[in-house]
Enzyme design. Structure first.
Site, PDB file in Angstrom:
ATOM      1  CG  HIS B 170      38.526  22.246  48.187  1.00  0.00           C
ATOM      2  ND1 HIS B 170      39.118  21.023  48.269  1.00  0.00           N
ATOM      3  CD2 HIS B 170      38.295  22.622  49.463  1.00  0.00           C
ATOM      4  CE1 HIS B 170      39.215  20.649  49.531  1.00  0.00           C
ATOM      5  NE2 HIS B 170      38.716  21.595  50.260  1.00  0.00           N
ATOM      6  CG  ASP B 255      38.351  26.746  54.030  1.00  0.00           C
ATOM      7  OD1 ASP B 255      38.340  25.764  54.790  1.00  0.00           O
ATOM      8  OD2 ASP B 255      38.365  26.645  52.786  1.00  0.00           O
TER       9      ASP B 255
END
Lengths: 448, 448
Positions: B170, B255
């Protein structure tokens, strides 16, 4: 018969060896050679030697000499490029500056002559200028590119121009030293070598029709210690090379002995001695100083030969073909004689996993039809991922910096150097190198 | 209607959110879900919550729960994998050991949970075991792979098995924080994001039909200093992210903010604070400790909810589709509804310069026909050469080590870490990590 133009002919001994190769090549009688160099003194020495050598050999070969590159390119069928811009002085100063910033022996490709200075700027600029001249003056001529960095400087030409260009080196002959050390008869040795220039690996090594890699393993086990005992040995079989073979599972050949061995073999003189013998190998401060010291001596010798009419040049340099491949390429193309050589051409699928437009050093069939690479296929995984790909990326950073005039790829590339401790260190060094007087043009080119 | 098996269902809050997504997806009424976990206590909590949530929602959905993976795979059409083998204890000890050897915060992908330990051994082993079971029991099922490392652990399955596998994360939603910081209405934002898992970049960033990158530049110039002043801010717009954008010319998302920012942003806590704010960001000792501390609390909350029949679960977790893509994939495939999601599939030419069999995170059209990647094309050169390719190579080293049982690629990979000073340091650390009791099997697997 072909018109051959030699750019950088002032390296008289190299010129003379090429002339010798032309003379001993039957199909090239009647050729015309044009010697080009901006240094008139050196050019005159080369021209004098060329004419006398030709006369002694009673060869059918015409020479002209010029300091005007564009004039030298007129009517050329083959252009051999062997230039070294700016000499070794600035290079050695760049090395000193880099050493003061934590980079033992500088930031080039081990022997930092390979780049001829930060970003390989001077060599790349020259090659692109030469290529643009060729496109205008002799667009159908072949460029036989032997100036370092062969990888970057040839690749920029094959990518950015329509010239027929090929990169030439002699490093792959290093396999002979390996065979000799193992006591093998060269006649019965078969080798498949592939990689990038100065990053060539022995993909296959055969003796009398059988895999000869086990002979290396046996030699390591039984003879290496004795071989290494006194610290003086053929660099091709140095402890660093054997360690590289152990780490990556494949044997490096020729200049790969220096350039493709891992960075931790080269961090300081102690490491160099451990891995490459008591002088630290060819590119340590000892080995390289010896090499540089030999340069003026070699030219003085050429001058002496040129000035002494009593010297018999064909005794100094016998009429027998040498190892260099430049004239073999010309013979193969001009006379449509198929030859299998080891050359640098765009990959086009020959080494799996390397993009098509990246220059690889592989076996190449040369003929009247030009260059056909030999399919190499898969590279051993550890070599591919840990040596080949990082080296490919370095080439891309150097070309990206040159083509965009962006300083960042130079710094980013240096951030990947195992000796870099901080961004400030790398950025500071690149900035400082570009601040040197001989890099004034480069500093304007590479912007932040 | 589809049979959905959830491997690693003991993460009760994650399981419950997937169940919620199934329930709110009209086309999935009548589905059967099988919850699998080896931890019976956790599994029971998840099953209790699942049944109660379903009952509250009056949904047409059947549950079963089992600790027997093979049984859980029988008849599966979709298998969602969300396991974390071995928990966080060993991982934190590996981090401590690495820190003592010069590697601040360990040798993983920044947040070293990503690998779940040296070489990602435990996660890769589990995935391959699961994949082999699926090949035997439910060979036509889709594997929806969300366990870290999504890159390596999904890629090994797509390369080594015939399963239909897709990696799900995600992280790409991070673009919303960027848009919010710039004050943009999310409705009018268009983004093309591509890369590898945890290495995703904003290839295109549009606002109301126009290039929105200039809005970032303006924000940097006019607002960033104020934004950063108190050291507490959305990590998506941290100084380290802006520096990464400046260096590489492209904006990292999700990330990638941690994993794709350069190594010199992460060498110690001082650097982390400089680049990611006063706690040093999510993966500093402060950020990560907070995260770990939250884990048992989250499970205790799930236990409390499960044990308290008076709690209204649909109030705790309202019946409204979440952001996770797992159930959207199932809906698209089972009901042949074309959906454009951001998923990890083999490249097959979508990102130029990345081999076909390397897993990339790109926009993917999902339908009854499976997965079709969206052509991304060229990546910006500096990102490609200095971030993407090195990350790809690390994946290859990890898979090569795992598939051949060779310890060398693990050490060679670590030699490329900007913090490594010597071969002994890297080799010593890999050996030591593999010497730990929880790595007994891995130590036997990775040989010298």
């Amino acid at each position: 018969m072909p018109n051959i133009t030699l750019i950088g002919a002032g390296s008289a001994s190299f010129s003379l060896s090429l002339i010798r190769d032309v003379i001993v090549t039957e199909g090239l009688a009647g050729s015309r050679m044009t010697l080009v160099d901006i240094n008139e003194e050196r050019l005159n020495v080369a021209a004098t030697l060329a004419n006398r050598y030709r006369d002694e050999a009673k060869a059918d070969l015409t020479f002209s000499a010029t300091t005007d590159r564009k004039k030298g390119l007129e009517g050329a069928d083959f252009v051999i490029c062997a230039v070294k811009i700016g000499g070794y002085g600035p290079l050695e100063k760049e090395r000193e500056i880099a050493e003061a910033h934590g980079y033992y022996r500088g930031i080039g490709d081990r022997v930092s002559c390979y780049y001829g200075g930060v970003g390989a700027y001077h060599q790349l600029r020259f090659l692109m200028d030469l290529a643009r001249d060729m496109e205008a003056i002799c667009p159908d001529a072949y460029l036989i590119q032997t100036a370092n960095p062969v990888f970057e400087a040839t690749n920029i030409v094959t990518r950015c121009t329509k010239l027929k260009a090929v990169g030439v080196c002699h490093g792959h002959w290093g396999y002979r030293a390996i065979a000799r050390t193992l006591g093998l008869d060269l006649e019965d040795v078969g080798v498949l070598m592939a990689g990038f220039n100065h990053h060539v690996w022995m993909m296959r090594f055969m003796y009398k029709g059988e895999d000869a890699y086990p002979l290396i393993d046996k030699w390591i086990e039984e003879e290496s210690e004795e071989f290494w005992r006194d610290g003086e040995y053929a660099e091709e079989m140095a402890p660093g090379v054997i360690d590289t073979y152990r780490l990556y599972g494949c044997f490096p050949v020729g200049d790969a002995v220096r350039c493709a061995t891992p960075w931790w073999h080269h961090t300081n003189f102690e490491a160099k001695k451990k891995w490459f013998g008591k002088t630290g190998g060819f590119d340590s401060q000892i080995g390289w100083t010896n090499y540089l010291d030999g340069k003026p001596k070699a030219f003085e010798k050429m001058q002496r030969l040129a000035n002494d009419p009593d010297v018999v040049l064909t005794e100094e340099l016998p009429l027998k073909a040498g190892d260099e491949q430049h004239i073999k390429i010309i013979d193969a193309i001009a006379n449509d004689k198929q030859k299998l050589l080891e050359l640098n051409i765009p990959n086009n699928g020959c080494i799996k996993g390397i993009p098509d437009d990246v220059l690889v050093e592989i076996p190449v069939v040369v003929s009247g039809g030009g260059f056909q690479g030999v399919m190499v296929g898969d590279f051993p995984a550890r070599v591919m991922h840990n040596v080949m790909i990082p080296r490919w990326v370095r080439m891309e950073n150097i070309l990206e910096a040159f083509l965009t005039g962006d300083r960042r790829p130079l710094v980013l590339s240096l951030m990947d150097d195992g000796r870099t401790r901080s961004y400030e260190q790398a950025k500071g060094l690149i900035d400082l190198l570009l601040d040197q007087p001989w890099n004034e043009e480069a500093a304007k080119h590479y912007r932040w």
